[in-house]
Design an enzyme around this catalytic site. Structure first.
Site, PDB file in Angstrom:
ATOM      1  N   LYS A 143     -13.051  22.316 -13.263  1.00  0.00           N
ATOM      2  CA  LYS A 143     -12.226  21.637 -12.278  1.00  0.00           C
ATOM      3  C   LYS A 143     -12.765  21.872 -10.872  1.00  0.00           C
ATOM      4  O   LYS A 143     -13.221  22.955 -10.533  1.00  0.00           O
ATOM      5  CB  LYS A 143     -10.781  22.148 -12.363  1.00  0.00           C
ATOM      6  CG  LYS A 143     -10.041  21.680 -13.605  1.00  0.00           C
ATOM      7  CD  LYS A 143      -8.588  22.131 -13.568  1.00  0.00           C
ATOM      8  CE  LYS A 143      -7.808  21.571 -14.746  1.00  0.00           C
ATOM      9  NZ  LYS A 143      -6.382  22.000 -14.717  1.00  0.00           N
ATOM     10  N   TYR A 179      -1.457  33.544 -23.119  1.00  0.00           N
ATOM     11  CA  TYR A 179      -2.004  33.826 -24.441  1.00  0.00           C
ATOM     12  C   TYR A 179      -1.581  35.188 -24.961  1.00  0.00           C
ATOM     13  O   TYR A 179      -1.693  35.458 -26.156  1.00  0.00           O
ATOM     14  CB  TYR A 179      -3.527  33.684 -24.424  1.00  0.00           C
ATOM     15  CG  TYR A 179      -3.931  32.260 -24.133  1.00  0.00           C
ATOM     16  CD1 TYR A 179      -3.736  31.261 -25.081  1.00  0.00           C
ATOM     17  CD2 TYR A 179      -4.446  31.888 -22.893  1.00  0.00           C
ATOM     18  CE1 TYR A 179      -4.053  29.946 -24.813  1.00  0.00           C
ATOM     19  CE2 TYR A 179      -4.767  30.573 -22.621  1.00  0.00           C
ATOM     20  CZ  TYR A 179      -4.566  29.613 -23.579  1.00  0.00           C
ATOM     21  OH  TYR A 179      -4.871  28.303 -23.304  1.00  0.00           O
ATOM     22  N   HIS A 233      -7.582  19.881 -26.557  1.00  0.00           N
ATOM     23  CA  HIS A 233      -7.120  21.079 -25.857  1.00  0.00           C
ATOM     24  C   HIS A 233      -6.604  22.131 -26.839  1.00  0.00           C
ATOM     25  O   HIS A 233      -6.583  23.320 -26.510  1.00  0.00           O
ATOM     26  CB  HIS A 233      -6.030  20.704 -24.851  1.00  0.00           C
ATOM     27  CG  HIS A 233      -6.142  21.456 -23.556  1.00  0.00           C
ATOM     28  ND1 HIS A 233      -7.216  21.317 -22.698  1.00  0.00           N
ATOM     29  CD2 HIS A 233      -5.317  22.368 -22.988  1.00  0.00           C
ATOM     30  CE1 HIS A 233      -7.036  22.106 -21.652  1.00  0.00           C
ATOM     31  NE2 HIS A 233      -5.905  22.762 -21.803  1.00  0.00           N
ATOM     32  N   ARG A 285      -9.204  24.634 -27.377  1.00  0.00           N
ATOM     33  CA  ARG A 285      -9.304  25.567 -26.241  1.00  0.00           C
ATOM     34  C   ARG A 285      -8.218  26.638 -26.356  1.00  0.00           C
ATOM     35  O   ARG A 285      -8.484  27.825 -26.160  1.00  0.00           O
ATOM     36  CB  ARG A 285      -9.180  24.772 -24.942  1.00  0.00           C
ATOM     37  CG  ARG A 285      -9.204  25.600 -23.664  1.00  0.00           C
ATOM     38  CD  ARG A 285      -9.283  24.636 -22.480  1.00  0.00           C
ATOM     39  NE  ARG A 285      -8.928  25.219 -21.203  1.00  0.00           N
ATOM     40  CZ  ARG A 285      -9.779  25.859 -20.403  1.00  0.00           C
ATOM     41  NH1 ARG A 285     -11.034  26.012 -20.795  1.00  0.00           N
ATOM     42  NH2 ARG A 285      -9.389  26.327 -19.238  1.00  0.00           N
ATOM     43  N   HIS A 304     -10.088  29.893 -15.478  1.00  0.00           N
ATOM     44  CA  HIS A 304      -8.797  29.918 -14.795  1.00  0.00           C
ATOM     45  C   HIS A 304      -8.932  30.599 -13.439  1.00  0.00           C
ATOM     46  O   HIS A 304      -9.527  31.681 -13.340  1.00  0.00           O
ATOM     47  CB  HIS A 304      -7.753  30.686 -15.622  1.00  0.00           C
ATOM     48  CG  HIS A 304      -7.292  29.951 -16.836  1.00  0.00           C
ATOM     49  ND1 HIS A 304      -6.670  30.567 -17.900  1.00  0.00           N
ATOM     50  CD2 HIS A 304      -7.344  28.621 -17.160  1.00  0.00           C
ATOM     51  CE1 HIS A 304      -6.361  29.669 -18.819  1.00  0.00           C
ATOM     52  NE2 HIS A 304      -6.762  28.488 -18.397  1.00  0.00           N
ATOM     53  N   ARG A 309     -12.693  22.594 -21.826  1.00  0.00           N
ATOM     54  CA  ARG A 309     -11.827  21.427 -21.649  1.00  0.00           C
ATOM     55  C   ARG A 309     -12.590  20.207 -22.162  1.00  0.00           C
ATOM     56  O   ARG A 309     -13.821  20.192 -22.176  1.00  0.00           O
ATOM     57  CB  ARG A 309     -11.490  21.226 -20.166  1.00  0.00           C
ATOM     58  CG  ARG A 309     -10.768  22.389 -19.504  1.00  0.00           C
ATOM     59  CD  ARG A 309     -10.552  22.116 -18.016  1.00  0.00           C
ATOM     60  NE  ARG A 309      -9.826  23.184 -17.356  1.00  0.00           N
ATOM     61  CZ  ARG A 309     -10.388  24.198 -16.692  1.00  0.00           C
ATOM     62  NH1 ARG A 309     -11.715  24.258 -16.610  1.00  0.00           N
ATOM     63  NH2 ARG A 309      -9.654  25.134 -16.122  1.00  0.00           N
TER      64      ARG A 309
END
Length: 297
Positions: free
Chosen positions: A171, A278, A243, A246, A269, A147
């Site tokens: 995150k 994806y 992004h 990514r 994730h 990110r």
């Protein structure tokens, strides 16, 4: 209970107990500000709002033309707020318990193909210190699937290039180890050993990898600008951002047959369902291959 006290306590809970990043906390508070505005217009304190009033609130925000994704995000923040009130303030009945979020379509992210990425990176002017920095930066961005916040926050002390790994703070301040390939290592070392070493660095900023001309960490906005200018220079018509690199990293791994769990770990994730998008990109790619190469297409 008044709104000021409830939101101040909620802010402390998000920062200290949930260990959320400043940007995530700000997003939660922005969403709560909308509910507070709606409730205060009707004189409703936070602990007395009903399920029906929350449904009226959702109708109210829908009137502003917000997308289903935005409405779902706002509702998710409000649900977190009322779970907090139930846990910490003994709220007997959670008014959000029976409210369902709007149905969302799974949007397939925009990606770049390998040729487009090669053209973007090749457009960098390597005759300047900033160009060498940008080369290393984009190689890391694409090579590790970071990110933009993880990229600008990358620390020198978290580079383990001898064993081909970097440690990334994602995150919620969650750390993960991400493999880094030979190409990214090559240009990262050139930048660190031949460019950055000669730069004057501001006090307290020496552990950040990517620095601006003034010796401070690059901002997310600056990374956006660098990528936009490169896209413009090669005439790329796609709307891209950091992004996009990514997304491209993940989709190229899936196209190549990478295990989805491994991709999930590298992207950081929490849920495999986030990574599963994806596989849709992969199917789009396969369809494009058939269209282009099959004699009966």
């Amino acid at each position: 209970m008044d709104w000021n006290a409830a939101i101040n306590d909620f802010t402390h809970y998000l920062r200290m107990e949930r260990a959320m990043s400043a940007n995530t906390v700000e997003a939660y508070l922005n969403d709560m500000a909308k509910l507070r505005q709606f409730a205060e217009l009707q004189g409703i304190p936070p602990n007395e709002i009903t399920t029906q009033q929350l449904q009226d609130f959702l109708v109210w925000i829908n009137g502003f033309g917000l997308s289903a994704h935005s409405q779902a995000r706002i509702l998710s923040g409000i649900k977190t707020f009322y779970v907090y009130l139930s846990l910490e303030h003994g709220l007997i009945e959670n008014p959000t318990a029976l409210i369902q979020p709007p149905r969302l379509g799974r949007k397939i992210p925009d990606v770049l193909n390998v040729t487009e990425i090669d053209k973007l990176i090749a457009a960098i002017d390597l005759s300047t210190p900033e160009g060498m920095r940008n080369k290393a930066m984009l190689e890391v961005l694409y090579g590790c699937g970071l990110r933009v916040s993880e990229l600008v926050g990358l620390k020198v002390s978290n580079l383990f290039l001898d064993v081909e790994f970097i440690k990334v703070e994602g995150k919620g301040s969650k750390e993960r180890l991400v493999p880094i390939g030979a190409q990214a290592i090559k240009y990262l070392r050139i930048y660190l050993d031949e460019v950055r070493i000669h730069q004057k660095i501001n006090s307290g900023q020496d552990n950040f990898v990517f620095l601006n001309r003034r010796g401070s960490p690059l901002t997310r906005v600056m990374v956006f600008i660098i990528i936009k200018e490169l896209a413009k220079s090669i005439g790329l018509k796609k709307k891209i951002s950091p992004h996009t690199f990514r997304h491209s990293f993940a989709s190229h791994l899936v196209e190549g047959g990478a295990d989805l769990r491994a991709v999930q770990e590298m992207l950081g994730h929490e849920s495999i369902t986030t990574t599963e998008i994806y596989t849709h990109v992969d199917r789009e790619y396969l369809h494009a291959v058939i269209t282009q190469y099959h004699p009966r297409s």
